[in-house]
Scaffold this active site. Sequence first.
Site, short mmCIF file in Angstrom:
data_model
loop_
_atom_site.label_atom_id
_atom_site.label_comp_id
_atom_site.label_asym_id
_atom_site.label_seq_id
_atom_site.Cartn_x
_atom_site.Cartn_y
_atom_site.Cartn_z
N ARG A 144 -0.96 4.20 13.87
CA ARG A 144 0.41 4.40 13.38
C ARG A 144 1.10 5.37 14.34
O ARG A 144 0.45 6.09 15.11
CB ARG A 144 0.41 4.97 11.97
CG ARG A 144 -0.23 4.08 10.92
CD ARG A 144 -0.17 4.75 9.55
NE ARG A 144 -0.74 3.92 8.50
CZ ARG A 144 -1.99 3.98 8.07
NH1 ARG A 144 -2.82 4.84 8.64
NH2 ARG A 144 -2.41 3.21 7.09
N ARG A 167 0.59 -2.35 15.85
CA ARG A 167 -0.50 -2.18 14.87
C ARG A 167 -0.80 -3.52 14.20
O ARG A 167 -1.97 -3.88 14.01
CB ARG A 167 -0.09 -1.13 13.85
CG ARG A 167 -1.11 -0.85 12.75
CD ARG A 167 -0.66 0.37 11.96
NE ARG A 167 -1.32 0.48 10.67
CZ ARG A 167 -2.49 1.08 10.47
NH1 ARG A 167 -3.15 1.59 11.51
NH2 ARG A 167 -3.02 1.18 9.26
N LYS A 220 -2.21 8.18 7.17
CA LYS A 220 -1.18 8.09 6.13
C LYS A 220 -1.72 8.62 4.81
O LYS A 220 -2.78 8.20 4.34
CB LYS A 220 -0.74 6.63 5.97
CG LYS A 220 0.43 6.44 5.03
CD LYS A 220 0.85 4.97 5.01
CE LYS A 220 2.04 4.74 4.09
NZ LYS A 220 2.44 3.30 4.08
N HIS A 240 -7.12 1.13 6.09
CA HIS A 240 -6.65 0.48 4.87
C HIS A 240 -7.70 0.61 3.79
O HIS A 240 -8.87 0.28 4.01
CB HIS A 240 -6.36 -1.00 5.12
CG HIS A 240 -5.11 -1.23 5.91
ND1 HIS A 240 -4.85 -2.42 6.57
CD2 HIS A 240 -4.04 -0.43 6.15
CE1 HIS A 240 -3.69 -2.33 7.19
NE2 HIS A 240 -3.19 -1.14 6.95
N HIS A 243 5.49 -0.43 15.26
CA HIS A 243 4.50 -0.78 14.24
C HIS A 243 3.99 -2.21 14.44
O HIS A 243 2.90 -2.55 13.95
CB HIS A 243 5.10 -0.62 12.85
CG HIS A 243 4.08 -0.43 11.77
ND1 HIS A 243 3.28 0.70 11.69
CD2 HIS A 243 3.71 -1.21 10.73
CE1 HIS A 243 2.48 0.60 10.65
NE2 HIS A 243 2.71 -0.55 10.04
N TYR A 276 -1.08 -7.58 7.13
CA TYR A 276 -0.81 -7.29 8.54
C TYR A 276 -1.19 -8.45 9.46
O TYR A 276 -0.81 -8.48 10.62
CB TYR A 276 -1.62 -6.06 8.97
CG TYR A 276 -0.96 -4.75 8.67
CD1 TYR A 276 -0.65 -3.85 9.69
CD2 TYR A 276 -0.65 -4.37 7.37
CE1 TYR A 276 -0.07 -2.63 9.43
CE2 TYR A 276 -0.07 -3.15 7.09
CZ TYR A 276 0.22 -2.28 8.13
OH TYR A 276 0.80 -1.08 7.85
#
Length: 373
Positions: free
Chosen positions: A201, A315, A234, A338, A312, A347
Amino acid sequence: MERADLPGAAHLVLADGVVHLDPERAVFDAMLAGWERQQRTRFLKDATIRPRIALIRRLGEFTNSYPWQWEPADGEDFITHLRAEREGARPITVSTARGYEVSITLFMQYVTDPRYQWPAVCRERFGSVPQQVFHEGNSVAHVTDFEGQPGRRPLTYDEVQALFDAADGRVEHARLHGRKGALPALRDAALLKTVYAYGFRRREAQRLDLADRRHAPKMPQYGQYGAWFVRWGKSSNGSPPKRRTVLTVPEMDWIVEVLDHWVTEVRPLFNPGRLQALWVHERAGRMSLRSINEAFEQARRLAELPEELDLHSLRHSYVTHLVEFDYPERFVSEQVGHRYASTTAIYTGVSDEYRTRLIRRSMEGHSELWESR
């Protein structure tokens, strides 16, 4: 009801016995101050709290009224207004509308909760009490897993290469014209390649330090770039940033040479001194998040890639390409941090070539099965 000293309670932010020239505005401001205090006790960040407070103020300005006067129709009109085509303003997306509704609902839960005493204050001073604005019947339904911009997608292999070629081209252009931008261009090229090669990220990449390099015992050929220890993953629900270790995969081992060149030869030319930051700017400080975005945008423009693609997207590309390299889903999820495999699936946008390969593999397996019979 006995007064409780809960963070954000009315009596803690609204002084007793004070006559205000504008009592409605004073109570509204106290509500927002109390809500901010309540959120801070839950360890929510400024980046979460301040936009929520600003949103409630926008709703107040739009309705020209106060929370104890708001009705469901006010919330509906507000979202409809933001979703409409207006001069000088883009309509908000469905996911943004839902986020706004959630924030407004959280605020109304706070001011309608009797433990914080706002219903009693409003009834005594204004003769009415706050009510919930959004409910199941007038809020945006969550019917799909992914509601992001359709244009934001994984880059194809050719697009990734075009992006990197454009980033490298900036370096050559600066050198040929004798400009000072060669070093920043070298840094930006190495940065974009690193973001892709590890699926970082933006903030994760920005906060990397030299001390976060790790050796991978099973892959000694990568030296100190066998893995990265991500300390600024995150976070969620007021929790600290999540940590994880991201391994260098063989398909991306070209990044080892890129990073070694950056760290040993280019980075020292920025004179960072004792600064541990991996990515530094010309004034010997850590690169900003905005500068990282700009590095991608410059390369994207030079590569003539769609404007909808952002940093992003790299990613997303990393996740997709690991899947196409046949890495197990669990491994991919752990690499990118994740918690749920379903998030990783959102994703993923595998190519037609990969799906064709799976079908051929399946057909070959069926053929062998029939032959054995």
